[in-house]
Design a protein around this motif. Sequence first.
Motif, PDB file in Angstrom:
ATOM      1  N   TYR A   1       0.835  -1.207   0.000  1.00  0.00           N
ATOM      2  CA  TYR A   1       0.000   0.000   0.000  1.00  0.00           C
ATOM      3  C   TYR A   1       0.867   1.253   0.000  1.00  0.00           C
ATOM      4  N   ALA A   2       1.898   1.272   0.843  1.00  0.00           N
ATOM      5  CA  ALA A   2       2.751   2.453   0.934  1.00  0.00           C
ATOM      6  C   ALA A   2       3.477   2.718  -0.381  1.00  0.00           C
ATOM      7  N   LEU A   3       3.983   1.666  -1.017  1.00  0.00           N
ATOM      8  CA  LEU A   3       4.693   1.861  -2.278  1.00  0.00           C
ATOM      9  C   LEU A   3       3.758   2.344  -3.386  1.00  0.00           C
ATOM     10  N   VAL A   4       2.558   1.795  -3.438  1.00  0.00           N
ATOM     11  CA  VAL A   4       1.614   2.204  -4.480  1.00  0.00           C
ATOM     12  C   VAL A   4       1.234   3.674  -4.310  1.00  0.00           C
ATOM     13  N   VAL A   5       0.956   4.081  -3.079  1.00  0.00           N
ATOM     14  CA  VAL A   5       0.573   5.472  -2.849  1.00  0.00           C
ATOM     15  C   VAL A   5       1.745   6.404  -3.109  1.00  0.00           C
ATOM     16  N   GLN A   6       2.951   5.999  -2.710  1.00  0.00           N
ATOM     17  CA  GLN A   6       4.115   6.852  -2.940  1.00  0.00           C
ATOM     18  C   GLN A   6       4.356   7.077  -4.428  1.00  0.00           C
ATOM     19  N   CYS A   7       4.167   6.046  -5.221  1.00  0.00           N
ATOM     20  CA  CYS A   7       4.325   6.197  -6.672  1.00  0.00           C
ATOM     21  C   CYS A   7       3.125   6.873  -7.315  1.00  0.00           C
ATOM     22  N   GLN A   8       1.997   6.944  -6.559  1.00  0.00           N
ATOM     23  CA  GLN A   8       0.752   7.479  -7.105  1.00  0.00           C
ATOM     24  C   GLN A   8       0.400   6.784  -8.413  1.00  0.00           C
ATOM     25  N   ILE A   9       0.438   5.455  -8.353  1.00  0.00           N
ATOM     26  CA  ILE A   9       0.145   4.641  -9.524  1.00  0.00           C
ATOM     27  C   ILE A   9      -1.363   4.512  -9.693  1.00  0.00           C
ATOM     28  N   LEU A  10      -1.835   4.714 -10.889  1.00  0.00           N
ATOM     29  CA  LEU A  10      -3.261   4.557 -11.217  1.00  0.00           C
ATOM     30  C   LEU A  10      -4.120   5.393 -10.283  1.00  0.00           C
ATOM     31  N   SER A  11      -3.709   6.625 -10.051  1.00  0.00           N
ATOM     32  CA  SER A  11      -4.461   7.476  -9.127  1.00  0.00           C
ATOM     33  C   SER A  11      -5.411   8.393  -9.879  1.00  0.00           C
TER      34      SER A  11
END
Length: 724
Positions: A714-724
Amino acid sequence: MDSQYDEGFASSSSMEDAQTKDIIRRRRAQSLHRKKPSLTSSRLPADLLQTFPVDALKMALIERILWLLSFLWTVCRMVSLPNSPLSTGVLLGWTTLILTGLSTCHAFSRTKKSKQHNTAASLDKSSTETSSDDSPNSPLSPAATVQLVNIGEGDQLLQSDRNNKIKGSKLNQVPLSVIPPTNRIFGASRMAFRSNADDGLLCGVLLLPIVACAQLTGVIYQRDTNNFRIALTQAKLELTFLMSLIFLILVSADGFLHPVKRMIRKRGLFVSSILISGIFTFLITRLTTLTPVLGYTPIIMTIISVTTFQWSLYLCVVALKRCFTLGEMCVISEGAAVMVHKVQEMVYATFYSDKVPDYMSMEENKPETILIHAVVMGMLVIGFLSYPLLRRSRILAQKPYWRSSTSIDTLVDIQRRKVMVAISFYCLTATIIVLVISPICAAMLHQNPFLWTLEFLFSSPPRLFLCIYWTIAIGITVIIWVLLLDFPANDDQQQQTFFASSKHSRAKHLTSALNKKRKLFHGLAVVMFVPGVLFANSFLQLAFGVALSSFIYLEFLRYFAVWPYGKNLHMFLTEFIDNRDLGPVILSHIYLLVGCAVPVWLGSSSIIASLSGILSLGFGDALASIVGKRFGRFQWPGTKKTVEGTLAFIVTVYLSALIITYSSALISLDGVSTIVASAGRREWIQYLLVVTMTGLLEAFSFQNDNIIIPLYMYALVVQCQILS
């Protein structure tokens, strides 16, 4: 003549037996007077050598590199953000303090391991010099050893000596870094921690700050003009930094305080640590610039949160022995402290709005958020207040087994008291819910919480359909369980198992059956929770909170054997325990639920981020385990996990994310069409990199992946802002 010969042989044989027994008696006396090695000496490293072979050092090094790189990248990401609420100096200050604390703990750990290694080597050397069976002057020469073959006691004694020799020789060949880290807390012994894993210090210290940084990054990335929300998120980040630093101080101080008497360690050390942590919290929040938001928060709130953190650590060490590693204790305790801090914010904003900063009083909490914290924290309060009744129930459940013979009248009396204690517990639960929890929720919601919940459920058809869908999914799972997984083996299978020459095949059969049962619930999580995230996210958040509080209550009934459900719950849940459920409580199902729920609770503009727990556990972990056990040929060095299982994790999570995203776009689900339109090749490559790092951590880490992996992903996905 023959009779005289027989008598002479008998007399000589009896003399040899007497001499042999005398030798055994003297040898046993020597072994009794010899100093026994402690748990931290030669016996422990030799035993743990089976769990931590030499190749495990390489895997541990890779895991440390993953954690450190993730933490440093998160901090750099925060520094590079435009309009970051935390200055570069503050972030570098916290980073320096935490890395210094980690280095100090590592240095103390190396010192402890060096002392243990030297002590073990000296004990083994003295044991060899004083009792060498191969020495010609030894009381037991090789000739005497041959005579002892048919003597039971002597054979066992010699076998024990040989084992001690082998252990000592193995210990001398073990590199120093192979012995597991010795980091502990509150002067606890090694038996207080889960024994089949390393201490997980990096995981415990860095995971929650990484997640808090990701949340703050997500709020800033959304260009949220609500400064109050940014301040609330920043307060959680500062709190996690503070607790991680306090945790490192406690771990570092353990090396100096461990020689203190046990009673002082268990009582006085805990109380003194709370006082010292309170003073330290005051100094950090009031006299430094490291906590810009907590510096304006009432100090009593921060101290209560820090005290909750330490109470949780102490509870894990003393009452929940062998349930957690040191890192898992830190993660769970920090999560509990953050929840208590949020509850305090809501209570202060409702009843003492004039005594708190504006960011706290002006924030409008969603009704779902209030009810989630109410049901979870309320269940913990119920357990705390009803502990005398629960303890009495467990004592009564154990009482018949303490007696060699129990009369029927005694059993009837015990059963009657069990029923009375159970009724009292149920009545106390209802009283706390009606008279304590419900009025507080009503004051925050400005209406009755039960009526609000019913209105929230029936006012939306998708929520009703989702409840019906969940009921059908659970029913199908029960049918699959009964028809396919819970049937007894047929006669041929039983005969094959009974006459199997290898014990390993029997163990493998049991492990495979247990694995199928456990992964069935991983599949159930996917079937139930993915539609909830896509169609009714807020309702799923509330359902997760109710489910978690129910699991906690059921664990109360199981462990304390509360009539009439405790025994049946215990018999059912013990079918799913593995080597991570060695303590008094069974956590596998709770971990699975929390791992799926936390990314949904934390919230994000990215649906893929909210699905992190469901994708990593429901798809990735389940397929990795099945593929690894069935088709795995190449194992990662030092672990039982296979390369094939890791590849299955990566491929399954990535493809499932693609399928869910594009399938939702086909039905024009709100928000998903925009996500698909904005996601290009670069975004999906970034997501593949995130999944790969998560899969590597799942393979290399000895921590409980049901709670660690979802938060990390979760932290990595949010940090990259992937598919946001």
